[in-house]
Design an enzyme around this catalytic site. Sequence first.
Site, PDB file in Angstrom:
ATOM      1  N   ASN A 214      -5.355  20.815 -23.912  1.00 57.12           N
ATOM      2  CA  ASN A 214      -4.706  20.418 -22.707  1.00 57.12           C
ATOM      3  C   ASN A 214      -5.094  21.158 -21.373  1.00 57.12           C
ATOM      4  O   ASN A 214      -4.698  21.884 -20.819  1.00 57.12           O
ATOM      5  CB  ASN A 214      -3.146  20.513 -22.930  1.00 57.12           C
ATOM      6  CG  ASN A 214      -2.924  22.051 -23.183  1.00 57.12           C
ATOM      7  OD1 ASN A 214      -3.626  22.636 -23.741  1.00 57.12           O
ATOM      8  ND2 ASN A 214      -1.594  22.273 -22.836  1.00 57.12           N
TER       9      ASN A 214
ATOM     10  N   ASP B 273      -0.229  30.726 -30.362  1.00 61.51           N
ATOM     11  CA  ASP B 273      -0.098  29.814 -29.339  1.00 61.51           C
ATOM     12  C   ASP B 273      -0.321  30.456 -27.946  1.00 61.51           C
ATOM     13  O   ASP B 273       0.615  30.288 -26.997  1.00 61.51           O
ATOM     14  CB  ASP B 273       1.480  29.261 -29.368  1.00 61.51           C
ATOM     15  CG  ASP B 273       1.487  27.932 -28.494  1.00 61.51           C
ATOM     16  OD1 ASP B 273       0.735  27.671 -27.691  1.00 61.51           O
ATOM     17  OD2 ASP B 273       3.033  27.694 -28.140  1.00 61.51           O
TER      18      ASP B 273
END
Length: 434
Positions: A92, A313
């Site tokens: 992304n 993450d």
Amino acid sequence: MKGEILFKNATLVDARGEHGTADVLVGEGRILSLSGGEAQRVVEAKGRCLSPGFFDLHAHLREPGQEVKEDLRSGLEAAARGGYTDLVSMPNTTPVVDRAEAVRALREKAAQIDRARLHPAAALTQGQEGQVLCEARLLREAGAVLLTDDGRTNEDAGVLALGLRYAASWGLPVAVHAEDAGLRRGGVMHEGEVSWRLGLPGNPAYAESARIARDLEVVRYVWEALETRPQGRSLLHFQHLSTRRGLELVRQAKREGLPISAEVTPHHLTLTDAHLEGLDPLYKVAPPLRTWADVEALVEGLLEGSLDCVATDHAPHTEDEKSLDLLRAPFGIPSLEVAWPLLYTELVQKRGFPLSVLVARFTDGPRRILGLPPIHLEEGAEASLVLWDPSQRRTVDPKGFASKARYSPWAGWGLSGWPLLTLVEGRVVFEGLG
């Protein structure tokens, strides 16, 4: 036999257990011997642990297009400092990594940097818009290791089903951010007593479990329809589980034999929604920090194996962005450089979590999800290793991070187990020996 590095008196710890001390000789990119030999360099490792290098299945390195937050060089340097030899970057970015040439460009640039190895993930759908599938075959040939629209939830179950079938035919797992957008709405933290007291929009635990339940049905549908079923690897991978109920669904599905896997992050294992009492956006993350009961369940899931791996993450933003108020600040916590000492301290030292199990969740677990062989400490094994010190205690100081995100919710915490030396195929990519 002559090697390049000899680790004298190292304590060996891998996913199979703790194996006492040995003199580990490294050369030609491999472990040459566990009984010593001549070497160009000798590292005295008495009281220190040698393990296979860590593998992060989920990190945001922001390149291309968002290099003000992080870039390949700073991100891969941060990974190496954290003991990671391998890292999967999320797609992304700006533009989205949804084409083969973008995957190749990332791999080529990362190889020149020569820190942790980069394994790019590519988008499941074009532009991560959830409508048109990307070319899985071309992405795989370019070096993509999984497909994901991470950062966005997959709202169309039919597109996800087609994507799973197509990706499976080329040996690619699909990773999902399992969160129901309708239930999540504009939540900025966990919906519960703390959010109600603060008057902030909440994101309920059921936003996660409702989407996991749907996605498990999609996996059942696809698995029954596949003519050739891939064996020994995950068809669908659930990212950053945060809730007890979500874990229960994953656990039951695994017992039924569904080809799924799941990860948990360092922040969901160590922090709760109570940390947001002070309205500090450093604790704003998606999915949000949950309750202590959720933390306890996730630790148990990591122990028993319902949760296959720890994934960071790692989500860096600029300090200006994270200094905004809780409603406007972006979601995300950077953690590549502290993940191992954090969990070694909080789980192993404080809670008696088995060390070899934690090592397994940092090494074998993520590799198995991608269909990669494990790295164990034995002669002939690949010398992608981390030397770390279980007794060295240090305070987290974000100002010294290699990452551009020089802030941390764990700033000021005293942690043990810091990596001292990271090797990728025998090459030193980080050295912190003092």
